[in-house]
Design a protein around this motif. Structure first.
Motif, PDB file in Angstrom:
ATOM      1  N   GLY A   1       9.863   7.769   6.270  1.00 24.20           N
ATOM      2  CA  GLY A   1      10.852   7.663   5.186  1.00 24.20           C
ATOM      3  C   GLY A   1      11.573   6.329   5.218  1.00 24.20           C
ATOM      4  N   THR A   2      12.066   5.957   6.405  1.00 21.89           N
ATOM      5  CA  THR A   2      12.744   4.670   6.551  1.00 21.89           C
ATOM      6  C   THR A   2      11.795   3.538   6.191  1.00 21.89           C
ATOM      7  OG1 THR A   2      13.973   5.660   8.370  1.00 21.89           O
ATOM      8  CG2 THR A   2      14.086   3.272   8.155  1.00 21.89           C
ATOM      9  N   LEU A   3      10.559   3.667   6.661  1.00 20.34           N
ATOM     10  CA  LEU A   3       9.540   2.650   6.393  1.00 20.34           C
ATOM     11  C   LEU A   3       9.364   2.469   4.880  1.00 20.34           C
ATOM     12  CD1 LEU A   3       7.633   1.021   8.244  1.00 20.34           C
ATOM     13  CD2 LEU A   3       5.865   2.701   7.747  1.00 20.34           C
ATOM     14  N   LEU A   4       9.264   3.594   4.159  1.00 19.36           N
ATOM     15  CA  LEU A   4       9.039   3.554   2.715  1.00 19.36           C
ATOM     16  C   LEU A   4      10.197   2.883   1.991  1.00 19.36           C
ATOM     17  CD1 LEU A   4       7.441   4.433   0.208  1.00 19.36           C
ATOM     18  CD2 LEU A   4       8.562   6.639   0.345  1.00 19.36           C
ATOM     19  N   VAL A   5      11.412   3.327   2.327  1.00 17.60           N
ATOM     20  CA  VAL A   5      12.583   2.789   1.644  1.00 17.60           C
ATOM     21  C   VAL A   5      12.730   1.288   1.915  1.00 17.60           C
ATOM     22  CG1 VAL A   5      15.090   2.905   1.505  1.00 17.60           C
ATOM     23  CG2 VAL A   5      13.754   5.007   1.612  1.00 17.60           C
ATOM     24  N   ASP A   6      12.573   0.900   3.180  1.00 13.55           N
ATOM     25  CA  ASP A   6      12.687  -0.525   3.511  1.00 13.55           C
ATOM     26  C   ASP A   6      11.588  -1.339   2.842  1.00 13.55           C
ATOM     27  OD1 ASP A   6      14.879   0.009   4.974  1.00 13.55           O
ATOM     28  OD2 ASP A   6      13.875   0.046   6.926  1.00 13.55           O
ATOM     29  N   ALA A   7      10.389  -0.730   2.712  1.00 13.13           N
ATOM     30  CA  ALA A   7       9.290  -1.438   2.058  1.00 13.13           C
ATOM     31  C   ALA A   7       9.625  -1.703   0.592  1.00 13.13           C
ATOM     32  CB  ALA A   7       8.011  -0.618   2.156  1.00 13.13           C
ATOM     33  N   VAL A   8      10.290  -0.741  -0.061  1.00 18.27           N
ATOM     34  CA  VAL A   8      10.687  -0.956  -1.456  1.00 18.27           C
ATOM     35  C   VAL A   8      11.698  -2.093  -1.538  1.00 18.27           C
ATOM     36  CG1 VAL A   8      11.814   0.059  -3.462  1.00 18.27           C
ATOM     37  CG2 VAL A   8      10.203   1.414  -2.141  1.00 18.27           C
TER      38      VAL A   8
END
Lengths: 334, 287
Positions: free
Chosen positions: A287-294
């Motif tokens: 989840g953190t990975l996804l949000v930071d990627a955005v």
């Protein structure tokens, strides 16, 4: 059990269907976008400093290659699928040149661990308490629990996570509020690391459990309160069977089947909670990975996380579906 | 209709509480039309004022009156929820009735798609949508996308009712009297599924508002249109909690929690009313 192979085939077909539609959806969304990921990635890279025009041209061509944006749409589609099958989403832009698959591989155990443990706790606890509340309808404590469950259950994950953060971060700072483990520890199977991981997971897990508990509780309560009016339960009670035995072997057992189906169906939704919970608590998961990627505009990483999460959830549903006939012998093996 | 309302009010505590909460939320949303200043504007009042007689719920670091900002935010949030609910209801009714009535391969195809949408994790997909549509992402667009993703569960419910309606005698009568399929569905079957549709509307609104708040908090929506999630986003951006401006976050959270609980209680009490067994139990008729 003779019908099990047919059941297995049907569930496997459904699994393939979910993954197929999901991955196609990801492809369509990204390709229907008015934004060119290649130009965008170049913009991200050049914002760090000036780059020579020849270098940019070379980068453009290699990025097109990496993102599978070369050739006709049909070719791109095939490239995309072959990449998904190989788990290769190119290098991450925000953590260049680490491959996207490596980043996801690092984050996935955290999310899987957090989700599996908290989902299991939520499901068992919610069904147990809900079953009791449906059976002993006059019990004051259980009634109060029902009221609390009704009040808490519709609140979104973010709000609960935030409240926990305020309580345990500022008012009563006894638990670590951010990260997956203490920074200075050697990762592995040693006691210091494991205990640190457990300690760090308490608050994120708690926020997931608090929100999830209510719906299982309410669902099980209404299932059980319908079952207790059935003839066979009334008969068992009139015959003088121990009420604990009636509850355990007659009532709960029969109410559990729909709750197992519910568990499979809720898996997709649990992911929503995990994303926001991980972000709030800085948990090093998907989840953190996804949000930071955005935030970082990392095209390959966003696409990779989305695709992997669709596949991961489908696998979870498949596993639950395959275990289902073992729990409920009446399952419609059609 | 009025008789139903009277019964619900008399026998159902959940319905009364839910109605009261939703009424408060609706009044708040309605007040946005009489706001003394454009509620979306920034720096119209002194920033960072705690709740007081002049500024009932305090002011934000962006110089907005929390109370009036909240009225507009809840109006937009509710509007978003209604938009998603109405659109996804249309899809759910069409798919559910058609699948249940037709059976055969139509049913199988529709339900396979349906099962897929129930399972797929929507949140990462919504983030993917935001990622590729960033600059054009508006509230109506997000509502349309969510409606297209959020009809599956209710379509299944409606289908299960349609399945039983199909075997009833009046359906046979309609077929023999020469009604077309769409006429049977619209005139004969639709009235039977409407009660369920009403109660799932509340749940669908809760679902969509919950996701909208979550997306907005992360900054993944059109954050320039004030919504509850948008307010929390801006409060986070200004580290309101660390700065001690708790009212900027506390009041939106309280209001959205009220909305959730109110809508949820209405849905629960309506569901119970639809089920005659539990309705009788509530009125003291049996058990």
């Amino acid at each position: 059990m003779s019908a099990y192979p047919a059941y297995l085939a049907k569930r496997l077909a459904q699994f393939v269907m979910v993954v197929f539609i999901g991955v196609n959806l990801a492809f369509v969304i990204t390709h229907a976008s008015p934004i060119d990921p290649v130009e965008q990635s170049i913009a991200v890279v050049t914002s760090f400093g000036s780059t020579a025009p020849e270098a940019i041209a070379a980068m453009r061509s290699s990025l097109q290659e990496l993102y599978g944006l070369k050739g006709t749409l049909a070719e791109q589609y095939l490239t995309f699928w072959s990449r998904v099958v190989r788990g290769d989403f190119g290098p991450s832009l925000s953590a260049f040149p680490t491959p996207v698959s490596a980043l996801i591989g690092r984050a996935l155990p955290w999310t899987a661990g957090l989700l599996i443990v908290s989902t299991l706790i939520t499901w068992v606890l919610g069904n147990l308490l809900g079953g009791l509340a449906g059976y002993y309808q006059r019990n004051r404590t259980l009634k109060l629990m029902g009221v609390v469950a009704m009040g808490v259950h519709p609140i979104p994950y973010y709000i609960v996570a935030l409240l926990l953060l305020i309580v345990f971060g500022f008012l009563w700072p006894v638990l670590p509020i951010t990260g997956g483990s203490a920074m200075n520890l050697q990762q592995g199977w040693n006691w210091a690391f494991i205990s640190s991981v457990v300690l760090h997971s308490i608050l994120p897990a708690l926020s997931l459990i608090l929100i999830g508990l209510g719906s299982w509780f309410l669902g099980m309560r209404s299932l059980v309160s319908n079952i207790v009016t059935e003839d066979y339960v009334v008969y068992a009670e009139t015959a003088g069977l121990d009420s604990r035995r009636v509850l355990g072997s007659y009532v709960m057992r029969n109410a559990l089947a729909p709750q197992v189906t519910g568990l499979a169906m809720s898996l997709g939704g649990i992911f929503n909670g995990a994303v926001i919970t991980e972000k709030v608590f800085g948990y090093p998961g998907v989840g953190t990975l996804l949000v930071d990627a955005v935030y970082a505009g990392d095209y390959g990483l966003v696409l990779g996380v989305t695709t992997v999460s669709i596949i991961a959830v489908s696998v979870g549903v498949l596993v639950i579906d395959l275990l289902y006939p073992l729990i409920d012998p009446r399952v419609e093996l059609r | 209709m009025l008789a139903i309302l009277r019964d619900l009010l008399r026998y159902n505590l959940e319905f009364r509480i839910g109605l009261a909460l939703v009424a408060i939320v609706l009044v708040m949303a309605g007040l946005s039309f009489v706001s003394p200043y454009p509620a979306g504007d920034v720096f119209v009042v002194p920033p960072d004022m705690p709740p007081s007689v002049t500024y009932w719920l305090g002011t934000t670091s962006r110089g907005q009156d929390v109370f009036w900002q909240l009225t507009l935010a809840i109006r937009n949030t509710l509007g978003f929820g209604i938009m998603v609910a109405v659109l996804s209801r249309v899809i759910a009714i069409v798919v559910g009735l058609l699948a249940g009535y037709s059976g055969g391969w139509i049913d199988r195809v529709l339900m396979s798609i349906n099962d897929t949408f129930i399972i797929i994790p929507l949140f990462p997909i919504l983030i993917l949508f935001y990622f590729v549509l960033r600059d054009t992402m508006s509230t109506p667009l997000l509502a349309t996308i969510m409606a297209c993703l959020g009809w599956a569960y209710d379509a299944r419910l409606i289908r299960s009712i349609a399945l039983s309606l199909k075997t009833r005698e009046f359906t046979q009568t309609s077929i023999f009297s020469g009604m077309k399929t769409h006429e049977i569905l619209a005139r004969e079957h639709l009235p039977y599924v409407l009660p369920i549709v009403f109660s799932t509307t509340m749940n669908n609104m809760n679902w969509s508002i919950g996701i909208e708040v979550t997306l907005a908090v992360l900054g993944f929506t059109d954050i320039n249109t004030p919504t509850i999630g948008g307010m929390i986003y801006w409060a986070n951006q200004h580290t309101a909690l660390v700065a001690g401006i708790w009212w900027w976050i506390a009041f939106p959270v309280a209001l959205v929690a009220m909305t959730f609980i109110g809508l949820f209680l209405l849905a629960v009490s309506m569901n119970e009313y639809i089920d005659p067994r539990s309705r009788l139990a509530r009125m003291g008729g049996s058990r």
